[in-house]
Design a protein around this motif. Sequence first.
Motif, short mmCIF file in Angstrom:
data_model
loop_
_atom_site.label_atom_id
_atom_site.label_comp_id
_atom_site.label_asym_id
_atom_site.label_seq_id
_atom_site.Cartn_x
_atom_site.Cartn_y
_atom_site.Cartn_z
N GLU A 1 83.81 41.55 52.74
CA GLU A 1 82.60 41.52 52.83
C GLU A 1 82.83 42.92 53.93
N ILE A 2 81.57 43.06 53.51
CA ILE A 2 80.91 44.51 54.15
C ILE A 2 79.97 44.22 54.45
N VAL A 3 79.27 45.41 55.79
CA VAL A 3 78.29 45.20 56.23
C VAL A 3 77.92 46.65 55.88
N ILE A 4 76.90 47.32 55.39
CA ILE A 4 76.32 48.46 55.43
C ILE A 4 74.84 49.08 56.41
N ALA A 5 74.28 49.88 56.38
CA ALA A 5 73.98 49.50 57.28
C ALA A 5 73.01 51.26 57.33
N ARG A 6 71.81 52.10 57.11
CA ARG A 6 71.38 52.88 57.39
C ARG A 6 70.35 53.49 58.50
#
Length: 78
Positions: free
Chosen positions: A42-47
């Motif tokens: 799992e990874i969190v990706i943010a703009r």
Amino acid sequence: MTVEIIVRETKTGLEIVSGQRRLDALLALRDEVVVMSPGIGEIVIARLPDGRLQASANPEHVRLFRQPEAASGHKSFA
């Protein structure tokens, strides 16, 4: 909704191999998303406000942004 984004680790961070269009669709709905990537987990990706993407596989960050679809309250990387 479950979405799989395939990324690979590089010397400068994470690079998206496939799933960019699905990721863009998710990021149109919220600023941060948690996705599953084979080999990384799992990874969190943010703009970010300037349009760049930032990703983290840190379990603490993933836990912070893993939220039920109907959760109230909003947290942001940016």
